[in-house]
Write a protein that holds these residues in place. Structure first.
Motif, PDB file in Angstrom:
ATOM      1  N   MET A   1       0.830  -1.195   0.000  1.00 50.03           N
ATOM      2  CA  MET A   1       0.000   0.000   0.000  1.00 50.03           C
ATOM      3  C   MET A   1       0.871   1.254   0.000  1.00 50.03           C
ATOM      4  O   MET A   1       0.594   2.228  -0.703  1.00 50.03           O
ATOM      5  CB  MET A   1      -0.928  -0.004   1.215  1.00 50.03           C
ATOM      6  CG  MET A   1      -1.881   1.191   1.241  1.00 50.03           C
ATOM      7  SD  MET A   1      -2.911   1.265  -0.261  1.00 50.03           S
ATOM      8  CE  MET A   1      -3.883  -0.234  -0.052  1.00 50.03           C
ATOM      9  N   ILE A   2       1.961   1.223   0.798  1.00 51.74           N
ATOM     10  CA  ILE A   2       2.877   2.365   0.821  1.00 51.74           C
ATOM     11  C   ILE A   2       3.467   2.586  -0.563  1.00 51.74           C
ATOM     12  O   ILE A   2       3.558   3.714  -1.056  1.00 51.74           O
ATOM     13  CB  ILE A   2       3.992   2.146   1.860  1.00 51.74           C
ATOM     14  CG1 ILE A   2       3.408   2.208   3.279  1.00 51.74           C
ATOM     15  CG2 ILE A   2       5.094   3.197   1.699  1.00 51.74           C
ATOM     16  CD1 ILE A   2       4.384   1.789   4.349  1.00 51.74           C
ATOM     17  N   THR A   3       3.853   1.476  -1.232  1.00 57.62           N
ATOM     18  CA  THR A   3       4.429   1.582  -2.573  1.00 57.62           C
ATOM     19  C   THR A   3       3.428   2.185  -3.548  1.00 57.62           C
ATOM     20  O   THR A   3       3.772   3.050  -4.353  1.00 57.62           O
ATOM     21  CB  THR A   3       4.879   0.192  -3.069  1.00 57.62           C
ATOM     22  OG1 THR A   3       5.847  -0.336  -2.169  1.00 57.62           O
ATOM     23  CG2 THR A   3       5.479   0.292  -4.448  1.00 57.62           C
ATOM     24  N   ILE A   4       2.179   1.733  -3.500  1.00 65.56           N
ATOM     25  CA  ILE A   4       1.154   2.247  -4.402  1.00 65.56           C
ATOM     26  C   ILE A   4       0.911   3.731  -4.139  1.00 65.56           C
ATOM     27  O   ILE A   4       0.771   4.529  -5.077  1.00 65.56           O
ATOM     28  CB  ILE A   4      -0.156   1.449  -4.248  1.00 65.56           C
ATOM     29  CG1 ILE A   4       0.027   0.028  -4.764  1.00 65.56           C
ATOM     30  CG2 ILE A   4      -1.298   2.143  -4.979  1.00 65.56           C
ATOM     31  CD1 ILE A   4       0.338  -0.054  -6.252  1.00 65.56           C
ATOM     32  N   ILE A   5       0.872   4.126  -2.864  1.00 64.85           N
ATOM     33  CA  ILE A   5       0.656   5.535  -2.530  1.00 64.85           C
ATOM     34  C   ILE A   5       1.803   6.389  -3.050  1.00 64.85           C
ATOM     35  O   ILE A   5       1.597   7.459  -3.628  1.00 64.85           O
ATOM     36  CB  ILE A   5       0.488   5.701  -1.006  1.00 64.85           C
ATOM     37  CG1 ILE A   5      -0.834   5.079  -0.549  1.00 64.85           C
ATOM     38  CG2 ILE A   5       0.532   7.178  -0.614  1.00 64.85           C
ATOM     39  CD1 ILE A   5      -1.013   5.033   0.945  1.00 64.85           C
ATOM     40  N   LYS A   6       3.035   5.906  -2.853  1.00 65.14           N
ATOM     41  CA  LYS A   6       4.196   6.645  -3.356  1.00 65.14           C
ATOM     42  C   LYS A   6       4.153   6.751  -4.870  1.00 65.14           C
ATOM     43  O   LYS A   6       4.444   7.808  -5.440  1.00 65.14           O
ATOM     44  CB  LYS A   6       5.486   5.951  -2.910  1.00 65.14           C
ATOM     45  CG  LYS A   6       5.821   6.130  -1.444  1.00 65.14           C
ATOM     46  CD  LYS A   6       7.102   5.394  -1.108  1.00 65.14           C
ATOM     47  CE  LYS A   6       7.505   5.627   0.336  1.00 65.14           C
ATOM     48  NZ  LYS A   6       8.737   4.875   0.682  1.00 65.14           N
ATOM     49  N   LEU A   7       3.799   5.638  -5.515  1.00 59.81           N
ATOM     50  CA  LEU A   7       3.721   5.632  -6.978  1.00 59.81           C
ATOM     51  C   LEU A   7       2.656   6.611  -7.452  1.00 59.81           C
ATOM     52  O   LEU A   7       2.870   7.368  -8.395  1.00 59.81           O
ATOM     53  CB  LEU A   7       3.412   4.219  -7.463  1.00 59.81           C
ATOM     54  CG  LEU A   7       3.339   4.015  -8.971  1.00 59.81           C
ATOM     55  CD1 LEU A   7       4.697   4.255  -9.606  1.00 59.81           C
ATOM     56  CD2 LEU A   7       2.846   2.602  -9.293  1.00 59.81           C
ATOM     57  N   ARG A   8       1.503   6.583  -6.796  1.00 57.31           N
ATOM     58  CA  ARG A   8       0.418   7.494  -7.166  1.00 57.31           C
ATOM     59  C   ARG A   8       0.861   8.940  -7.063  1.00 57.31           C
ATOM     60  O   ARG A   8       0.683   9.737  -7.987  1.00 57.31           O
ATOM     61  CB  ARG A   8      -0.786   7.249  -6.254  1.00 57.31           C
ATOM     62  CG  ARG A   8      -1.979   8.170  -6.518  1.00 57.31           C
ATOM     63  CD  ARG A   8      -2.927   8.160  -5.341  1.00 57.31           C
ATOM     64  NE  ARG A   8      -2.292   8.748  -4.169  1.00 57.31           N
ATOM     65  CZ  ARG A   8      -2.793   8.671  -2.929  1.00 57.31           C
ATOM     66  NH1 ARG A   8      -3.907   7.990  -2.715  1.00 57.31           N
ATOM     67  NH2 ARG A   8      -2.161   9.241  -1.920  1.00 57.31           N
ATOM     68  N   ASP A   9       1.455   9.279  -5.924  1.00 62.11           N
ATOM     69  CA  ASP A   9       1.871  10.667  -5.708  1.00 62.11           C
ATOM     70  C   ASP A   9       2.967  11.079  -6.684  1.00 62.11           C
ATOM     71  O   ASP A   9       2.964  12.193  -7.212  1.00 62.11           O
ATOM     72  CB  ASP A   9       2.352  10.861  -4.266  1.00 62.11           C
ATOM     73  CG  ASP A   9       1.231  10.700  -3.250  1.00 62.11           C
ATOM     74  OD1 ASP A   9       0.053  10.740  -3.668  1.00 62.11           O
ATOM     75  OD2 ASP A   9       1.531  10.528  -2.060  1.00 62.11           O
ATOM     76  N   LEU A  10       3.910  10.165  -6.933  1.00 58.52           N
ATOM     77  CA  LEU A  10       5.037  10.493  -7.799  1.00 58.52           C
ATOM     78  C   LEU A  10       4.590  10.732  -9.236  1.00 58.52           C
ATOM     79  O   LEU A  10       4.927  11.758  -9.843  1.00 58.52           O
ATOM     80  CB  LEU A  10       6.070   9.357  -7.763  1.00 58.52           C
ATOM     81  CG  LEU A  10       7.223   9.481  -8.765  1.00 58.52           C
ATOM     82  CD1 LEU A  10       8.074  10.701  -8.462  1.00 58.52           C
ATOM     83  CD2 LEU A  10       8.074   8.219  -8.776  1.00 58.52           C
ATOM     84  N   VAL A  11       3.836   9.789  -9.810  1.00 56.08           N
ATOM     85  CA  VAL A  11       3.444   9.916 -11.211  1.00 56.08           C
ATOM     86  C   VAL A  11       2.504  11.106 -11.403  1.00 56.08           C
ATOM     87  O   VAL A  11       2.603  11.834 -12.398  1.00 56.08           O
ATOM     88  CB  VAL A  11       2.801   8.611 -11.724  1.00 56.08           C
ATOM     89  CG1 VAL A  11       2.304   8.780 -13.150  1.00 56.08           C
ATOM     90  CG2 VAL A  11       3.818   7.470 -11.656  1.00 56.08           C
ATOM     91  N   THR A  12       1.624  11.330 -10.443  1.00 54.88           N
ATOM     92  CA  THR A  12       0.736  12.495 -10.530  1.00 54.88           C
ATOM     93  C   THR A  12       1.550  13.783 -10.517  1.00 54.88           C
ATOM     94  O   THR A  12       1.326  14.684 -11.333  1.00 54.88           O
ATOM     95  CB  THR A  12      -0.269  12.497  -9.364  1.00 54.88           C
ATOM     96  OG1 THR A  12      -1.044  11.301  -9.398  1.00 54.88           O
ATOM     97  CG2 THR A  12      -1.198  13.700  -9.448  1.00 54.88           C
TER      98      THR A  12
END
Length: 233
Positions: free
Chosen positions: A32-43
């Motif tokens: 979940m942490i990875t997905i959140i980081k990925l979401r924030d980064l790509v956005t």
């Protein structure tokens, strides 16, 4: 790199025993942490990248437009997002690299009407003819002109990567830049974008009093590789 995240949890090896695996609850939390980081980064990258694109286009070509980006979303394939940009469309395909090695493609999907608006100043396209011109197949001169704009787009994203001090770049080789025009409902995005799970960011571009829907897409595995460059995992 300074400012990076703490290392992943490590479960020590007990004397005389094999290393223990993290509990499933911890693995789910890490995912979940990875997905959140990925979401924030790509956005965030999408917003910074497209803001730089339109700033550079305005400086170099006189294109006066603004873009906004929604939060990243995931899809199991391009067919799921085919309806988000009206037909006919144009797709810019570029290659992301790290340390000179290809990570994979990214895509920018724009409606023909926005493409015509962007190139109208360069080609002196009268406003009264733009709707009709966009409804038809883009001509060779239209596509060639936008190809130059697409190369500027790549340079703008590279400037963002440099400003963030990351070893990422979009290839500026003409062989790595593909412009696929006049994509319609009968020639769907999945015919162009490689199959598989992907991340996408819905974009809205405001230009000359009109709002246009567009997309930025990146294969999920490429998005993960980009995240590793930022987070070192």
């Amino acid at each position: 790199r300074a400012g990076g995240p703490p290392p992943l949890l490590v479960f020590p090896k007990a004397p005389g025993r094999a290393a223990r695996s993290p509990p499933r609850a911890v693995l789910r939390a890490l995912d979940m942490i990875t997905i959140i980081k990925l979401r924030d980064l790509v956005t965030d990258l999408s917003r910074k990248g497209m803001a730089q694109v339109f700033a550079d286009w305005q400086t170099l070509v006189g294109v006066d437009a603004r873009s906004s980006a929604e939060a990243i979303r995931l899809a199991d394939g391009a067919a799921e997002i085919d309806h988000l940009v009206p037909s006919p469309r144009l797709i810019v395909e570029a290659q992301v690299q790290r340390s000179g090695e290809d990570l994979g493609p990214i895509h920018f999907v724009l409606p023909n009407r926005l493409v015509v608006e962007i190139i109208s100043g360069v080609l002196m396209i009268a406003e009264s003819t733009r709707d009709a011109r966009a409804a038809e197949s883009l001509g060779g001169n239209d596509v060639a002109t936008f190809s130059e704009m697409a190369m500027l787009l790549c340079r703008s994203w590279n400037r963002v990567f440099r400003d963030l001090d990351r070893d990422l770049r979009i290839s500026l080789s003409s062989e790595d830049l593909a412009i696929r025009s006049n994509i319609t409902e009968t020639s769907v995005l999945s015919d162009v974008v490689e199959p598989g799970r992907l991340a996408y960011v819905p974009l809205e571009v405001e230009m000359n009093g009109r709002a246009f829907k567009a997309l930025f897409t990146v294969p999920f595995d490429v998005a993960i590789e980009i995240a590793r460059e930022f987070y070192g995992v």
